[in-house]
Design a protein around this motif. Sequence first.
Motif, PDB file in Angstrom:
ATOM      1  N   TRP A 220       0.823  -1.200   0.000  1.00  0.00           N
ATOM      2  CA  TRP A 220       0.000   0.000   0.000  1.00  0.00           C
ATOM      3  C   TRP A 220       0.860   1.254   0.000  1.00  0.00           C
ATOM      4  O   TRP A 220       0.549   2.233  -0.693  1.00  0.00           O
ATOM      5  CB  TRP A 220      -0.935   0.003   1.215  1.00  0.00           C
ATOM      6  CG  TRP A 220      -2.193  -0.772   0.999  1.00  0.00           C
ATOM      7  CD1 TRP A 220      -2.541  -1.954   1.566  1.00  0.00           C
ATOM      8  CD2 TRP A 220      -3.278  -0.416   0.139  1.00  0.00           C
ATOM      9  NE1 TRP A 220      -3.775  -2.367   1.119  1.00  0.00           N
ATOM     10  CE2 TRP A 220      -4.249  -1.437   0.237  1.00  0.00           C
ATOM     11  CE3 TRP A 220      -3.524   0.662  -0.713  1.00  0.00           C
ATOM     12  CZ2 TRP A 220      -5.446  -1.402  -0.466  1.00  0.00           C
ATOM     13  CZ3 TRP A 220      -4.710   0.689  -1.421  1.00  0.00           C
ATOM     14  CH2 TRP A 220      -5.657  -0.324  -1.303  1.00  0.00           C
ATOM     15  N   ARG A 221       1.927   1.246   0.778  1.00  0.00           N
ATOM     16  CA  ARG A 221       2.777   2.441   0.854  1.00  0.00           C
ATOM     17  C   ARG A 221       3.481   2.717  -0.471  1.00  0.00           C
ATOM     18  O   ARG A 221       3.583   3.865  -0.904  1.00  0.00           O
ATOM     19  CB  ARG A 221       3.808   2.256   1.965  1.00  0.00           C
ATOM     20  CG  ARG A 221       3.218   2.292   3.360  1.00  0.00           C
ATOM     21  CD  ARG A 221       4.270   2.005   4.416  1.00  0.00           C
ATOM     22  NE  ARG A 221       3.695   2.075   5.755  1.00  0.00           N
ATOM     23  CZ  ARG A 221       4.339   1.732   6.862  1.00  0.00           C
ATOM     24  NH1 ARG A 221       5.585   1.276   6.787  1.00  0.00           N
ATOM     25  NH2 ARG A 221       3.752   1.824   8.028  1.00  0.00           N
ATOM     26  N   SER A 222       3.963   1.675  -1.125  1.00  0.00           N
ATOM     27  CA  SER A 222       4.723   1.868  -2.353  1.00  0.00           C
ATOM     28  C   SER A 222       3.820   2.154  -3.551  1.00  0.00           C
ATOM     29  O   SER A 222       4.190   2.914  -4.444  1.00  0.00           O
ATOM     30  CB  SER A 222       5.587   0.634  -2.641  1.00  0.00           C
ATOM     31  OG  SER A 222       4.775  -0.532  -2.777  1.00  0.00           O
TER      32      SER A 222
ATOM     33  N   ALA B 258      -7.869  -9.735   4.768  1.00  0.00           N
ATOM     34  CA  ALA B 258      -8.538 -10.169   3.535  1.00  0.00           C
ATOM     35  C   ALA B 258      -9.140  -8.984   2.786  1.00  0.00           C
ATOM     36  O   ALA B 258      -9.031  -8.892   1.549  1.00  0.00           O
ATOM     37  CB  ALA B 258      -9.612 -11.198   3.861  1.00  0.00           C
ATOM     38  N   PHE B 259      -9.785  -8.067   3.484  1.00  0.00           N
ATOM     39  CA  PHE B 259     -10.379  -6.900   2.834  1.00  0.00           C
ATOM     40  C   PHE B 259      -9.306  -6.034   2.181  1.00  0.00           C
ATOM     41  O   PHE B 259      -9.446  -5.603   1.038  1.00  0.00           O
ATOM     42  CB  PHE B 259     -11.175  -6.080   3.855  1.00  0.00           C
ATOM     43  CG  PHE B 259     -12.606  -6.514   4.017  1.00  0.00           C
ATOM     44  CD1 PHE B 259     -12.923  -7.842   4.270  1.00  0.00           C
ATOM     45  CD2 PHE B 259     -13.641  -5.599   3.934  1.00  0.00           C
ATOM     46  CE1 PHE B 259     -14.236  -8.246   4.426  1.00  0.00           C
ATOM     47  CE2 PHE B 259     -14.950  -5.985   4.088  1.00  0.00           C
ATOM     48  CZ  PHE B 259     -15.262  -7.315   4.335  1.00  0.00           C
ATOM     49  N   LEU B 260      -8.234  -5.765   2.914  1.00  0.00           N
ATOM     50  CA  LEU B 260      -7.184  -4.902   2.384  1.00  0.00           C
ATOM     51  C   LEU B 260      -6.433  -5.573   1.244  1.00  0.00           C
ATOM     52  O   LEU B 260      -6.011  -4.912   0.295  1.00  0.00           O
ATOM     53  CB  LEU B 260      -6.220  -4.508   3.506  1.00  0.00           C
ATOM     54  CG  LEU B 260      -6.809  -3.542   4.549  1.00  0.00           C
ATOM     55  CD1 LEU B 260      -5.851  -3.396   5.734  1.00  0.00           C
ATOM     56  CD2 LEU B 260      -7.079  -2.178   3.929  1.00  0.00           C
ATOM     57  N   ARG B 261      -6.238  -6.882   1.314  1.00  0.00           N
ATOM     58  CA  ARG B 261      -5.563  -7.597   0.230  1.00  0.00           C
ATOM     59  C   ARG B 261      -6.423  -7.588  -1.034  1.00  0.00           C
ATOM     60  O   ARG B 261      -5.922  -7.388  -2.143  1.00  0.00           O
ATOM     61  CB  ARG B 261      -5.269  -9.030   0.663  1.00  0.00           C
ATOM     62  CG  ARG B 261      -4.763  -9.950  -0.443  1.00  0.00           C
ATOM     63  CD  ARG B 261      -3.502  -9.425  -1.092  1.00  0.00           C
ATOM     64  NE  ARG B 261      -2.366  -9.478  -0.188  1.00  0.00           N
ATOM     65  CZ  ARG B 261      -1.150  -9.030  -0.517  1.00  0.00           C
ATOM     66  NH1 ARG B 261      -0.945  -8.508  -1.722  1.00  0.00           N
ATOM     67  NH2 ARG B 261      -0.162  -9.078   0.347  1.00  0.00           N
TER      68      ARG B 261
ATOM     69  N   GLY C  36      -7.124   8.634   1.488  1.00  0.00           N
ATOM     70  CA  GLY C  36      -7.526   7.778   2.603  1.00  0.00           C
ATOM     71  C   GLY C  36      -8.818   7.031   2.409  1.00  0.00           C
ATOM     72  O   GLY C  36      -9.357   6.475   3.379  1.00  0.00           O
ATOM     73  N   VAL C  37      -9.367   6.989   1.197  1.00  0.00           N
ATOM     74  CA  VAL C  37     -10.564   6.183   0.943  1.00  0.00           C
ATOM     75  C   VAL C  37     -10.107   4.735   0.829  1.00  0.00           C
ATOM     76  O   VAL C  37      -9.730   4.258  -0.236  1.00  0.00           O
ATOM     77  CB  VAL C  37     -11.283   6.635  -0.344  1.00  0.00           C
ATOM     78  CG1 VAL C  37     -12.491   5.747  -0.607  1.00  0.00           C
ATOM     79  CG2 VAL C  37     -11.718   8.094  -0.220  1.00  0.00           C
ATOM     80  N   SER C  38     -10.100   4.028   1.936  1.00  0.00           N
ATOM     81  CA  SER C  38      -9.557   2.671   1.990  1.00  0.00           C
ATOM     82  C   SER C  38     -10.647   1.666   2.295  1.00  0.00           C
ATOM     83  O   SER C  38     -11.796   2.039   2.572  1.00  0.00           O
ATOM     84  CB  SER C  38      -8.451   2.578   3.046  1.00  0.00           C
ATOM     85  OG  SER C  38      -9.015   2.620   4.348  1.00  0.00           O
ATOM     86  N   ALA C  39     -10.282   0.397   2.254  1.00  0.00           N
ATOM     87  CA  ALA C  39     -11.220  -0.687   2.556  1.00  0.00           C
ATOM     88  C   ALA C  39     -10.951  -1.266   3.937  1.00  0.00           C
ATOM     89  O   ALA C  39     -11.174  -2.460   4.163  1.00  0.00           O
ATOM     90  CB  ALA C  39     -11.133  -1.770   1.491  1.00  0.00           C
ATOM     91  N   GLU C  40     -10.489  -0.444   4.869  1.00  0.00           N
ATOM     92  CA  GLU C  40     -10.314  -0.915   6.248  1.00  0.00           C
ATOM     93  C   GLU C  40     -11.695  -1.218   6.821  1.00  0.00           C
ATOM     94  O   GLU C  40     -12.519  -0.316   6.967  1.00  0.00           O
ATOM     95  CB  GLU C  40      -9.637   0.151   7.098  1.00  0.00           C
ATOM     96  CG  GLU C  40      -8.277   0.581   6.598  1.00  0.00           C
ATOM     97  CD  GLU C  40      -7.788   1.824   7.311  1.00  0.00           C
ATOM     98  OE1 GLU C  40      -7.511   1.741   8.518  1.00  0.00           O
ATOM     99  OE2 GLU C  40      -7.710   2.876   6.657  1.00  0.00           O
ATOM    100  N   PRO C  41     -11.976  -2.462   7.157  1.00  0.00           N
ATOM    101  CA  PRO C  41     -13.335  -2.774   7.618  1.00  0.00           C
ATOM    102  C   PRO C  41     -13.545  -2.421   9.081  1.00  0.00           C
ATOM    103  O   PRO C  41     -12.628  -2.484   9.903  1.00  0.00           O
ATOM    104  CB  PRO C  41     -13.417  -4.292   7.411  1.00  0.00           C
ATOM    105  CG  PRO C  41     -12.009  -4.760   7.607  1.00  0.00           C
ATOM    106  CD  PRO C  41     -11.131  -3.666   7.064  1.00  0.00           C
TER     107      PRO C  41
END
Length: 477
Positions: A251-253, A300-303, A451-456
């Motif tokens: 994610w960072r790269s 799993a969500f972030l992957r 910052g629109v992420s899929a962090e559940p």
Amino acid sequence: MIPPSSKRVAVRVWTLANSYRFINPPIRYYSVGSAFEESRPLKRRQFHDYFVTHLPSSSLHPDPRGPITPFHKLPRSASVPHTGETSHSPASFQPAAQRETTVVRIPLRSAKHHFGASSARGTRPANEDTYQAGVIDIPAFAKRPPASLTIRRPGAKGSPPPPEGRGAETARGDPQVFYFGIFDGHGGAECSTFLKERLHEYIQNATAEFELESSLKKRDPNEHSHDLLPIIQGGNRERIGDLEKDLVHGWRSLVGGYFKRFMPAHFSYYGNGPKETDQSIRDTKEENSGITIEEVMEYAFLRADLDFVTAQAAKSEDDIIKADLPLNQDDVLYGPSHLGSLKIGGKKRFKGGSTGSTAMISTPTPTPFWHPAAPSSLLVSHVGDTRIILCSTATGEAIPLTSNHHPSSPIESNRLRRYAATFVTDSFGEERMSGLANTRAFGDIHSKRMGVSAEPEVRRIEMGAAEYSFLVLTTAE
């Protein structure tokens, strides 16, 4: 802008089921595969849109040894539903012990007493929302039941025959885990379709990679922590740290921005940030040396989101020659190409996204969650503004289990204020960030850096026997 009368998908799951019994259910034998190939060399896990249960043999076919005038032809007022006990039937009709019940596969979406779905596209040419329902192949995460409530295995000395609603166990010996998901696509259906067909595979693969053990397996004879939350399950902690480190680095790269100081809430690995040196964090790791199902879901969500964003970023939509090449141009002998050119969606880069919510139900015994005497554990994982609601059996109260991830939420606004340029208010009085109403979503590649992420947002509910009547999953209007 989505008008109030536009698309919607709603799924309803019966958890208690006073309508627990059903007559002559349709029986089919099939499974659902995925439309995508795996990008990593993992064994494909099983996902079925049916559940496996026991039904009396007499409900599938008549017993030729039965009486000429069977009791099931009595008037409706004198008929008695199947309960697993056959004391009401004539002694001559009693079948052999091994023939009292038969294991059958019942399509979940056709079991109208347990599941129902409704969809409306409004004035749009197509509905961008999708849903999924089935049985997921992961270890159990339910709390272990007290010894007084443990159901003895059939065949044990003094144990009764299996009742009608007793579900079959999986290959690993755990009860079946039910999975329900609902996904609200925007800008197109590519992302919501991807989540429908692949998100459950990411969850299954995460449990395999983490070497997650069943919560019903007692790890230590002196252990009593299974009565507390969160429940710590066995896993390969060293491998988990490496996988989480690789995901955070990806994610960072790839994206940067918000993800340069990205610290997932449930991860044990925090990169080089301040939490890495926190003594309490290190002590917790050493003491538990395990994993929670919440950590699995966040990974799993972030992957899944990272793979989707990577696939869209790799598409050269501005190159006319490359855009006209076949989608499997980089594949060799029908094998999946490397992750950088993973083909997800159409030929062109998909700039939209999808919100989503999943509900997984695990029981401590093979008795399914809809049985009036079965306790169960519900795990809700939520991103965006799809909604999950429980209905109380005693009061009929609708209990919301999710909250909308919008800029108007204090938690979300504080999380994103340093990255978002401005928050604007539309004509309906709702705050938006760069035109988006959701601050968490899958996809939306142009808003990831903000910052629109899929962090559940993960929530666990321990459901008592017959405590809730049904569960509703719905997309926003």
